[in-house]
Structure formats: C-alpha cells, structure tokens
Design a protein around this motif. Structure first.
Motif, PDB file in Angstrom:
ATOM      1  N   PRO A  58      -7.111  -8.006 -20.337  1.00 56.47           N
ATOM      2  CA  PRO A  58      -7.089  -7.304 -19.046  1.00 56.47           C
ATOM      3  C   PRO A  58      -6.641  -8.189 -17.881  1.00 56.47           C
ATOM      4  CG  PRO A  58      -9.058  -6.712 -20.257  1.00 56.47           C
ATOM      5  CD  PRO A  58      -8.419  -7.845 -21.004  1.00 56.47           C
ATOM      6  N   LEU A  59      -7.003  -9.464 -17.913  1.00 57.52           N
ATOM      7  CA  LEU A  59      -6.587 -10.371 -16.838  1.00 57.52           C
ATOM      8  C   LEU A  59      -5.075 -10.571 -16.852  1.00 57.52           C
ATOM      9  CD1 LEU A  59      -9.358 -13.130 -16.943  1.00 57.52           C
ATOM     10  CD2 LEU A  59      -8.983 -11.422 -15.157  1.00 57.52           C
ATOM     11  N   ALA A  60      -4.525 -10.815 -18.031  1.00 55.29           N
ATOM     12  CA  ALA A  60      -3.075 -11.009 -18.132  1.00 55.29           C
ATOM     13  C   ALA A  60      -2.324  -9.750 -17.702  1.00 55.29           C
ATOM     14  CB  ALA A  60      -2.698 -11.381 -19.569  1.00 55.29           C
ATOM     15  N   ILE A  61      -2.816  -8.603 -18.121  1.00 53.48           N
ATOM     16  CA  ILE A  61      -2.146  -7.344 -17.797  1.00 53.48           C
ATOM     17  C   ILE A  61      -2.261  -7.048 -16.303  1.00 53.48           C
ATOM     18  CG2 ILE A  61      -2.205  -4.854 -18.192  1.00 53.48           C
ATOM     19  CD1 ILE A  61      -3.236  -5.580 -21.079  1.00 53.48           C
ATOM     20  N   GLY A  62      -3.452  -7.234 -15.739  1.00 50.89           N
ATOM     21  CA  GLY A  62      -3.637  -6.976 -14.316  1.00 50.89           C
ATOM     22  C   GLY A  62      -2.828  -7.910 -13.444  1.00 50.89           C
ATOM     23  N   LEU A  63      -2.766  -9.186 -13.807  1.00 50.01           N
ATOM     24  CA  LEU A  63      -1.977 -10.137 -13.024  1.00 50.01           C
ATOM     25  C   LEU A  63      -0.484  -9.837 -13.124  1.00 50.01           C
ATOM     26  CD1 LEU A  63      -3.883 -13.468 -13.760  1.00 50.01           C
ATOM     27  CD2 LEU A  63      -3.773 -12.236 -11.581  1.00 50.01           C
ATOM     28  N   LEU A  99       5.371  -4.107 -20.609  1.00 53.47           N
ATOM     29  CA  LEU A  99       4.997  -3.789 -21.994  1.00 53.47           C
ATOM     30  C   LEU A  99       4.981  -5.022 -22.875  1.00 53.47           C
ATOM     31  CD1 LEU A  99       4.303  -1.083 -23.484  1.00 53.47           C
ATOM     32  CD2 LEU A  99       5.134  -0.835 -21.155  1.00 53.47           C
ATOM     33  N   TYR A 100       5.933  -5.940 -22.686  1.00 51.48           N
ATOM     34  CA  TYR A 100       5.910  -7.174 -23.471  1.00 51.48           C
ATOM     35  C   TYR A 100       4.609  -7.943 -23.232  1.00 51.48           C
ATOM     36  CZ  TYR A 100      10.906  -6.725 -24.604  1.00 51.48           C
ATOM     37  OH  TYR A 100      12.123  -6.300 -25.079  1.00 51.48           O
ATOM     38  N   VAL A 101       4.187  -8.000 -21.981  1.00 51.72           N
ATOM     39  CA  VAL A 101       2.922  -8.677 -21.671  1.00 51.72           C
ATOM     40  C   VAL A 101       1.759  -7.960 -22.349  1.00 51.72           C
ATOM     41  CG1 VAL A 101       1.279  -9.237 -19.832  1.00 51.72           C
ATOM     42  CG2 VAL A 101       3.717  -9.647 -19.487  1.00 51.72           C
ATOM     43  N   ILE A 102       1.727  -6.643 -22.250  1.00 49.89           N
ATOM     44  CA  ILE A 102       0.633  -5.872 -22.850  1.00 49.89           C
ATOM     45  C   ILE A 102       0.594  -6.056 -24.362  1.00 49.89           C
ATOM     46  CG2 ILE A 102      -0.193  -3.538 -23.305  1.00 49.89           C
ATOM     47  CD1 ILE A 102       0.876  -2.788 -20.505  1.00 49.89           C
ATOM     48  N   VAL A 115     -13.197   0.477 -20.113  1.00 48.54           N
ATOM     49  CA  VAL A 115     -12.953   1.477 -21.157  1.00 48.54           C
ATOM     50  C   VAL A 115     -11.803   1.120 -22.088  1.00 48.54           C
ATOM     51  CG1 VAL A 115     -13.912   3.361 -19.773  1.00 48.54           C
ATOM     52  CG2 VAL A 115     -11.455   2.853 -19.644  1.00 48.54           C
ATOM     53  N   GLY A 116     -11.232  -0.075 -21.939  1.00 43.52           N
ATOM     54  CA  GLY A 116     -10.127  -0.459 -22.809  1.00 43.52           C
ATOM     55  C   GLY A 116     -10.508  -0.497 -24.274  1.00 43.52           C
ATOM     56  N   ASN A 117     -11.779  -0.803 -24.559  1.00 45.89           N
ATOM     57  CA  ASN A 117     -12.222  -0.846 -25.956  1.00 45.89           C
ATOM     58  C   ASN A 117     -12.334   0.537 -26.566  1.00 45.89           C
ATOM     59  OD1 ASN A 117     -14.413  -0.310 -24.175  1.00 45.89           O
ATOM     60  ND2 ASN A 117     -15.875  -0.802 -25.799  1.00 45.89           N
ATOM     61  N   ILE A 118     -12.262   1.581 -25.744  1.00 46.24           N
ATOM     62  CA  ILE A 118     -12.362   2.949 -26.239  1.00 46.24           C
ATOM     63  C   ILE A 118     -10.981   3.528 -26.555  1.00 46.24           C
ATOM     64  CG2 ILE A 118     -13.109   5.303 -25.686  1.00 46.24           C
ATOM     65  CD1 ILE A 118     -15.215   4.023 -23.821  1.00 46.24           C
ATOM     66  N   ALA A 147      -0.479  -9.671 -25.119  1.00 45.49           N
ATOM     67  CA  ALA A 147      -1.862  -9.981 -24.758  1.00 45.49           C
ATOM     68  C   ALA A 147      -2.870  -9.265 -25.638  1.00 45.49           C
ATOM     69  CB  ALA A 147      -2.112  -9.621 -23.296  1.00 45.49           C
ATOM     70  N   THR A 148      -2.456  -8.153 -26.269  1.00 44.47           N
ATOM     71  CA  THR A 148      -3.371  -7.394 -27.127  1.00 44.47           C
ATOM     72  C   THR A 148      -3.076  -7.585 -28.611  1.00 44.47           C
ATOM     73  OG1 THR A 148      -1.939  -5.436 -26.930  1.00 44.47           O
ATOM     74  CG2 THR A 148      -3.764  -5.631 -25.366  1.00 44.47           C
ATOM     75  N   SER A 149      -2.201  -8.528 -28.943  1.00 44.83           N
ATOM     76  CA  SER A 149      -1.900  -8.767 -30.360  1.00 44.83           C
ATOM     77  C   SER A 149      -3.065  -9.498 -31.029  1.00 44.83           C
ATOM     78  CB  SER A 149      -0.626  -9.597 -30.497  1.00 44.83           C
ATOM     79  OG  SER A 149      -0.844 -10.925 -30.065  1.00 44.83           O
ATOM     80  N   GLU A 150      -3.038  -9.512 -32.364  1.00 48.37           N
ATOM     81  CA  GLU A 150      -4.118 -10.154 -33.119  1.00 48.37           C
ATOM     82  C   GLU A 150      -4.171 -11.654 -32.874  1.00 48.37           C
ATOM     83  OE1 GLU A 150      -3.514  -9.149 -37.161  1.00 48.37           O
ATOM     84  OE2 GLU A 150      -4.184  -7.055 -36.926  1.00 48.37           O
ATOM     85  N   ARG A 151      -3.042 -12.249 -32.446  1.00 45.65           N
ATOM     86  CA  ARG A 151      -2.979 -13.692 -32.253  1.00 45.65           C
ATOM     87  C   ARG A 151      -3.364 -14.120 -30.841  1.00 45.65           C
ATOM     88  NH1 ARG A 151       3.074 -14.235 -34.276  1.00 45.65           N
ATOM     89  NH2 ARG A 151       3.139 -12.514 -32.808  1.00 45.65           N
ATOM     90  N   SER A 152      -3.632 -13.145 -29.972  1.00 44.63           N
ATOM     91  CA  SER A 152      -3.962 -13.483 -28.591  1.00 44.63           C
ATOM     92  C   SER A 152      -5.422 -13.924 -28.481  1.00 44.63           C
ATOM     93  CB  SER A 152      -3.711 -12.283 -27.678  1.00 44.63           C
ATOM     94  OG  SER A 152      -4.576 -11.215 -28.025  1.00 44.63           O
TER      95      SER A 152
END
Length: 261
Positions: free
Chosen positions: A188-193, A171-174, A76-79, A177-182
């Motif tokens: 989700p993998l980076a955030i979960g790990l 938060l820095y990871v999030i 549901v992250g895309n929502i 990982a969700t920036s336009e350049r990522s």
C-alpha cells in the motif's frame, strides 16, 4: 471444500465472499474519491482562489489521493485486492492475477463507490457559502479535461499520452509491489506514493485521472463539457492498464530476486 460442507453451503460461502469483495471495492473507491476530490474542491484553494493563504494546492491534492489509497488498501486490500480503479482491475485480469468473470462486478462496485462519494461531496458543497456549489460545478467539480478544460491548456494528444503512460506505470508498480517476491506489508505504501507522484506530474496536464471510476464520478457533476470529454479518461487509462497487464510478465515475470551474500 471441507468434507462436511454441502454444495449449498459452499455456494453460500462463495457468494458471501464475492459480496464482501464488492463491498470492499465500494468502500475503497469511495475513500479514494471522497478524500482526493474532496481535498481538490474544499481545500486546494482556501479560503478562495484569490486569497489562497491556507489552501493545500497541487501538492496537497496529490498527497490526498496517495494517502487515500494507502489507508483504504491497508483497511480492505486483504479482502478484494484493493483495486479501487477499473484500470487496475483490467490490468490485474490481463496479468492473470484475477479471473475475468470477476471484472464486471468489480467495475460496478468501483463506479458505485465513486458516484456515492461525489454525490455526498455535492450535498456538502450545497451547504457552503452562497455560490460555493455553483462555483464548484462551473469549475468542473475537479473533473478531468483537455484543451481549454486542461489546467495547463494541454491538448488531446498530450493528455492521451500522459494517461496511457502513467496508468501503465501505476499498474507496473501495483503488480510488482503485490507479487509473491515483494516485501510483505509494504505494497500500500508503494502504491500510494506512486499515485502521489503521478498526480504531481499530471494535475497540470489534465487534473489526473488514471482511474475511470474517479473521472466518471466527477464528470457527472462537472457539467456538459466534463461529460463530453470523459470518454478520454475512460479509454486511455483502460488502455494503459491493458498494456501493463499484458507486458508485466514478459518484462519482469522471469527475473529472479538478487541473492544476498
């Protein structure tokens, strides 16, 4: 707005989208708390603390929290953006990733999802062997704590430093990982790990919060001591989220991706 779309239709569509985001946050926070806290309560020490022959231990609980974020974010992250955490929502708003007016709705949805999860965990525990639920509650119901309620006996200052620092790092990871350049699809993998790593560090310190919704949801069933200490696990993660959201652009926002030869 499309040319053939009336103002009433546009308002209805906007409200439907908002409800969908709230529902996604309820679902994601429910999965996070039910999976992570459920593992801590039912599987960390199995069949019991004295004979933990099949229990998953700290490592299993850390993985459970990380995996729940991965699966919920992909689902549901895309929502909604896949926050599942009031500190993440606050940090995202501070970083300009979402409007401030959406923050209260996200927070309410996250609290609802977390409390629903611990309520159902409590109902399941009530059907366990004699004394299972009372032992879980006496043990804090996987709540966070400091001092004598810290798994490792860490004091209040240590817990505040850990929660602020680890939430900010999360938060820095999030945000990165969700920036336009990522790289698309891997957030989700980076955030979960990263959440797994955070739990590996801080379960012995305070049972790991970095998420006020998770802490409130467990404290409700963890007894008076958990409720008395939950303020730390509301304020410290929110402060960490604010710090990261306020400083992300200053630290990383102007960096350009390295060119490949």
């Amino acid at each position: 707005m499309a040319r053939d779309e009336s103002p009433a239709t546009a308002a209805t569509t906007h409200e439907s989208t908002r409800v969908g985001r709230w529902a996604a946050e309820v679902f994601g926070t429910f999965v996070l708390v039910f999976g992570g806290v459920g593992t801590a309560i039912f599987a960390a020490n199995f069949p019991d603390p004295d004979d933990n022959s099949l229990g998953v231990g700290f490592l299993g609980v850390a993985l459970a929290f990380g995996l729940t974020v991965v699966v919920a974010a992909y689902a549901v992250g895309n929502i909604s953006g896949g926050h599942f955490n009031p500190a993440v929502t606050l940090g995202a708003a501070m970083a300009g990733r979402m409007p401030w007016r959406d923050v209260p709705g996200y927070w309410i949805a996250q609290l609802a999802g977390g409390i629903l999860a611990t309520t159902l965990l409590c109902a399941i525990a009530a059907g366990g062997p004699n004394g299972f639920l009372s032992n879980a509650v006496d043990g804090g119901f996987a709540s966070n704590g400091f001092g004598e309620h810290s798994p490792g006996g860490f004091n209040l200052l240590s817990v505040i430093i850990a929660e602020v620092l680890l939430t900010a790092l999360f938060l820095y990871v999030i945000l990165g990982a969700t920036s336009e350049r990522s790289t698309p699809g891997f957030a989700p993998l980076a955030i979960g790990l990263s959440l797994t790593l955070i739990h590996l560090i801080s379960i012995p310190i305070d049972n790991t919060s970095v998420n006020p919704a998770r802490s409130i949801a467990t404290a409700l069933y963890g007894g008076p001591d958990a409720l008395a200490q939950v303020w730390v696990f509301i304020l410290a993660p929110l402060l960490g989220g604010l710090i990261a959201g306020a400083t992300y652009k200053m630290l990383f926002g102007r960096l350009q991706p390295a060119r490949t030869r």
